[in-house]
Design a protein around this motif. Structure first.
Motif, mmCIF file in Angstrom:
data_model
loop_
_atom_site.group_PDB
_atom_site.id
_atom_site.type_symbol
_atom_site.label_atom_id
_atom_site.label_comp_id
_atom_site.label_asym_id
_atom_site.label_seq_id
_atom_site.Cartn_x
_atom_site.Cartn_y
_atom_site.Cartn_z
ATOM 1 N N VAL A 169 30.708 36.610 36.843
ATOM 2 C CA VAL A 169 29.944 35.419 37.249
ATOM 3 C C VAL A 169 30.558 34.850 38.522
ATOM 4 C CG1 VAL A 169 29.004 33.219 36.441
ATOM 5 C CG2 VAL A 169 29.736 34.929 34.761
ATOM 6 N N ILE B 134 31.028 27.679 35.414
ATOM 7 C CA ILE B 134 30.071 27.841 34.318
ATOM 8 C C ILE B 134 29.910 26.515 33.558
ATOM 9 C CG2 ILE B 134 29.699 28.990 32.090
ATOM 10 C CD1 ILE B 134 31.151 31.459 33.319
ATOM 11 N N ASN C 148 34.186 25.846 26.691
ATOM 12 C CA ASN C 148 34.107 26.644 27.909
ATOM 13 C C ASN C 148 35.437 26.714 28.665
ATOM 14 O OD1 ASN C 148 32.667 27.601 30.564
ATOM 15 N ND2 ASN C 148 33.741 25.717 31.105
ATOM 16 N N ARG D 109 33.474 22.269 36.730
ATOM 17 C CA ARG D 109 33.127 23.254 37.784
ATOM 18 C C ARG D 109 32.674 24.566 37.138
ATOM 19 N NH1 ARG D 109 39.372 24.614 39.410
ATOM 20 N NH2 ARG D 109 39.487 26.538 38.204
ATOM 21 N N TYR E 186 44.423 38.173 28.646
ATOM 22 C CA TYR E 186 43.066 37.609 28.736
ATOM 23 C C TYR E 186 42.143 38.295 27.731
ATOM 24 C CZ TYR E 186 38.676 35.938 30.829
ATOM 25 O OH TYR E 186 37.441 35.350 31.037
ATOM 26 N N ASP F 199 37.712 17.538 30.654
ATOM 27 C CA ASP F 199 38.372 18.470 31.578
ATOM 28 C C ASP F 199 39.669 17.871 32.061
ATOM 29 O OD1 ASP F 199 38.901 20.448 33.615
ATOM 30 O OD2 ASP F 199 36.754 20.825 33.746
ATOM 31 N N THR G 243 32.135 32.335 40.299
ATOM 32 C CA THR G 243 32.821 31.042 40.140
ATOM 33 C C THR G 243 34.182 31.108 40.834
ATOM 34 O OG1 THR G 243 34.038 31.626 38.135
ATOM 35 C CG2 THR G 243 31.818 30.750 37.816
HETATM 36 N N1 LIG Z 1 33.677 33.706 35.945
HETATM 37 C C1 LIG Z 1 33.527 34.800 35.195
HETATM 38 O O1 LIG Z 1 33.218 35.899 35.709
HETATM 39 C C2 LIG Z 1 33.698 34.718 33.698
HETATM 40 C C3 LIG Z 1 33.372 35.844 32.947
HETATM 41 C C4 LIG Z 1 33.509 35.808 31.562
HETATM 42 C C5 LIG Z 1 33.964 34.661 30.945
HETATM 43 N N2 LIG Z 1 34.287 33.568 31.710
HETATM 44 C C6 LIG Z 1 34.772 32.383 30.994
HETATM 45 O O2 LIG Z 1 33.933 31.282 31.279
HETATM 46 C C7 LIG Z 1 34.696 30.078 31.196
HETATM 47 C C8 LIG Z 1 34.520 29.297 32.479
HETATM 48 O O3 LIG Z 1 34.970 30.122 33.551
HETATM 49 P P1 LIG Z 1 34.703 29.774 35.084
HETATM 50 O O4 LIG Z 1 34.524 31.067 35.781
HETATM 51 O O5 LIG Z 1 33.691 28.715 35.230
HETATM 52 O O6 LIG Z 1 36.169 29.245 35.455
HETATM 53 P P2 LIG Z 1 36.678 28.067 36.404
HETATM 54 O O7 LIG Z 1 38.100 28.392 36.659
HETATM 55 O O8 LIG Z 1 35.766 27.866 37.549
HETATM 56 O O9 LIG Z 1 36.563 26.783 35.439
HETATM 57 C C9 LIG Z 1 37.394 26.628 34.327
HETATM 58 C C10 LIG Z 1 37.357 25.181 33.886
HETATM 59 O O10 LIG Z 1 38.239 25.041 32.764
HETATM 60 C C11 LIG Z 1 39.046 23.896 32.983
HETATM 61 N N3 LIG Z 1 40.302 24.017 32.259
HETATM 62 C C12 LIG Z 1 41.275 24.947 32.410
HETATM 63 N N4 LIG Z 1 42.303 24.684 31.608
HETATM 64 C C13 LIG Z 1 41.986 23.567 30.905
HETATM 65 C C14 LIG Z 1 42.643 22.791 29.917
HETATM 66 N N5 LIG Z 1 43.879 23.109 29.479
HETATM 67 N N6 LIG Z 1 41.990 21.721 29.398
HETATM 68 C C15 LIG Z 1 40.758 21.371 29.841
HETATM 69 N N7 LIG Z 1 40.095 22.056 30.795
HETATM 70 C C16 LIG Z 1 40.707 23.143 31.318
HETATM 71 C C17 LIG Z 1 39.252 23.850 34.502
HETATM 72 O O11 LIG Z 1 39.665 22.556 34.952
HETATM 73 C C18 LIG Z 1 37.857 24.223 34.982
HETATM 74 O O12 LIG Z 1 37.009 23.101 35.058
HETATM 75 C C19 LIG Z 1 36.138 30.495 30.924
HETATM 76 O O13 LIG Z 1 36.394 30.410 29.540
HETATM 77 C C20 LIG Z 1 36.159 31.939 31.381
HETATM 78 O O14 LIG Z 1 37.171 32.700 30.758
HETATM 79 C C21 LIG Z 1 34.172 33.566 33.063
#
Ligand SMILES: NC(=O)c1ccc[n+]([C@@H]2O[C@H](COP(=O)([O-])OP(=O)(O)OC[C@H]3O[C@@H](n4cnc5c(N)ncnc54)[C@H](O)[C@@H]3O)[C@@H](O)[C@H]2O)c1
Length: 262
Positions: free
Chosen positions: A191, A18, A92, A16, A158, A37, A193
C-alpha cells in the motif's frame, strides 16, 4: 449505502496512511470517529486527520494513545466508554522492522510485538469489555498483512507479529460471536504509505511485477474493506481475515512457456 450514523468508531494509528483513510471513510459513512495515535492529537490543525474530517462536516476528535501501554489503553478507552458506547474499533497502529532471525535484536523483536501484537490485544480486550457491558454488539477490525499469511524473506519479527494478529482475530472472532461482536481482519498487500516509502523504484517495480493486478493499493482501497467489515453488511462474518492484495496471495505471475502435456 453504508450508514454508520450514531456509531462511535475508534481508529488506532489513525493520523496517517491506512488509518487516516479508514478514519475518513468511517466518518463519511456517518460515524463519530476517535483517532487514537501517538501523533494526531499534537499535529497542527491543518495536518491533523480529525481536523480534516471536521472541515468536511464529519465528527472526529483525537486523543493521545500509545497502544503498547496497557494501563494507558485501559484509561483512555475506559474514559471514552464512560462518555458514550463504543461500536467499532479498528486496530491499525503498527510498526515495521526488517531483518532475518539472526539480524533481529531483542529490542527490535520486543518493539515489533509491543506495538503490533500487544497493542492489538490491549485495545481489543478493553473495547470488548465495554461492548459486553453495553450489551449492544460491535465490530472490531484488525489490520494484519499478507506478511501474516505468508512468509516474507527478511522480515522475521514483522511476519511473526502479523501472523499472531491473524490467529488472535480468529480466536476473538469465535469467542464473542454469540454476543454480536464481530472480530475480523484485513490483510493488505503493498500500500502507498509512509511505511512503504522506504522502497526505491526498482524494488517497487519488482513488487508490482509479483502482483497479479500489477499495482499497489491506495490507502482508500484498504479503507473500503475495513468499512465493509465495520458495517452491518458483515454481521454474519466472524474471525475472517480478508486479503486485499491485488491477488498476491492467490498466485504470483510467473512467465513460463505455454504448453500442453498429455
Ligand atoms: N503500507 C503497507 O504496505 C502495509 C501493508 C500491510 C499491512 N500494513 C499495516 O497497516 C497498518 C498501517 O500501516 P501504514 O502503512 O498506514 O503505516 P504508517 O507508518 O503510515 O502509519 C502507522 C500509524 O501507526 C501509528 N503508531 C505506531 N506506533 C504506535 C503506537 N505505539 N501507538 C499508537 N499509534 C502508533 C503511527 O503514529 C501512524 O499513525 C500497520 O499495522 C501496517 O503494519 C501496511
Amino acid at each position: 449505502m453504508i450508514d454508520l450514523s450514531g456509531k462511535t468508531a475508534l481508529v488506532t494509528g489513525g493520523s496517517r496512511g491506512i488509518g487516516r483513510a479508514v478514519s475518513m471513510r468511517l466518518a463519511e459513512a456517518g460515524a463519530s470517529v476517535v483517532i487514537l495515535d501517538r501523533s494526531d492529537w499534537s499535529l497542527p490543525e491543518d495536518r491533523s486527520c480529525s481536523a480534516a474530517i471536521r472541515a468536511r462536516g464529519g465528527r472526529a476528535e483525537s486523543r493521545e494513545l500509545d497502544v503498547a501501554d496497557s494501563a494507558q489503553v485501559d484509561a483512555v478507552i475506559g474514559a471514552l466508554a464512560a462518555e458514550r458506547p463504543i461500536d467499532i474499533l479498528v486496530n491499525n497502529a503498527g510498526v515495521l522492522h526488517s531483518g532475518t532471525t539472526t539480524e533481529t535484536t531483542d529490542e527490535v523483536w520486543r518493539h515489533q510485538f509491543a506495538v503490533n501484537v500487544d497493542g492489538t490485544f490491549f485495545c481489543t480486550r478493553a473495547v470488548i469489555r465495554t461492548m459486553l457491558a453495553a450489551d449492544r454488539g460491535g465490530k472490531i477490525v484488525n489490520i494484519s498483512s499478507i506478511s501474516g499469511l505468508r512468509a516474507n524473506p527478511g522480515f522475521a519479527a514483522y511476519c511473526a507479529s502479523k501472523a499472531a494478529i491473524v490467529n488472535f482475530t480468529r480466536q476473538a472472532g469465535i469467542d464473542y460471536a454469540a454476543q454480536g461482536i464481530n472480530v475480523n481482519g484485513v490483510a493488505p498487500g503493498f500500500v502507498e504509505t509512509d511505511m512503504t516509502s522506504i522502497y526505491g523504484p526498482d524494488i517497487r517495480a519488482a513488487l508490482e511485477g509479483q502482483t497479479p493486478n500489477g499495482r499497489w493499493a491506495t490507502p482508500e482501497q484498504i479503507a473500503d474493506s475495513v468499512l465493509f467489515l465495520a458495517s452491518p453488511l458483515a454481521d454474519h462474518i466472524c474471525g475472517e481475515v480478508l486479503a486485499v492484495d491485488g491477488g498476491w496471495l492467490v498466485g504470483t505471475p510467473v512467465v513460463v512457456p505455454t504448453a500442453s502435456v498429455s
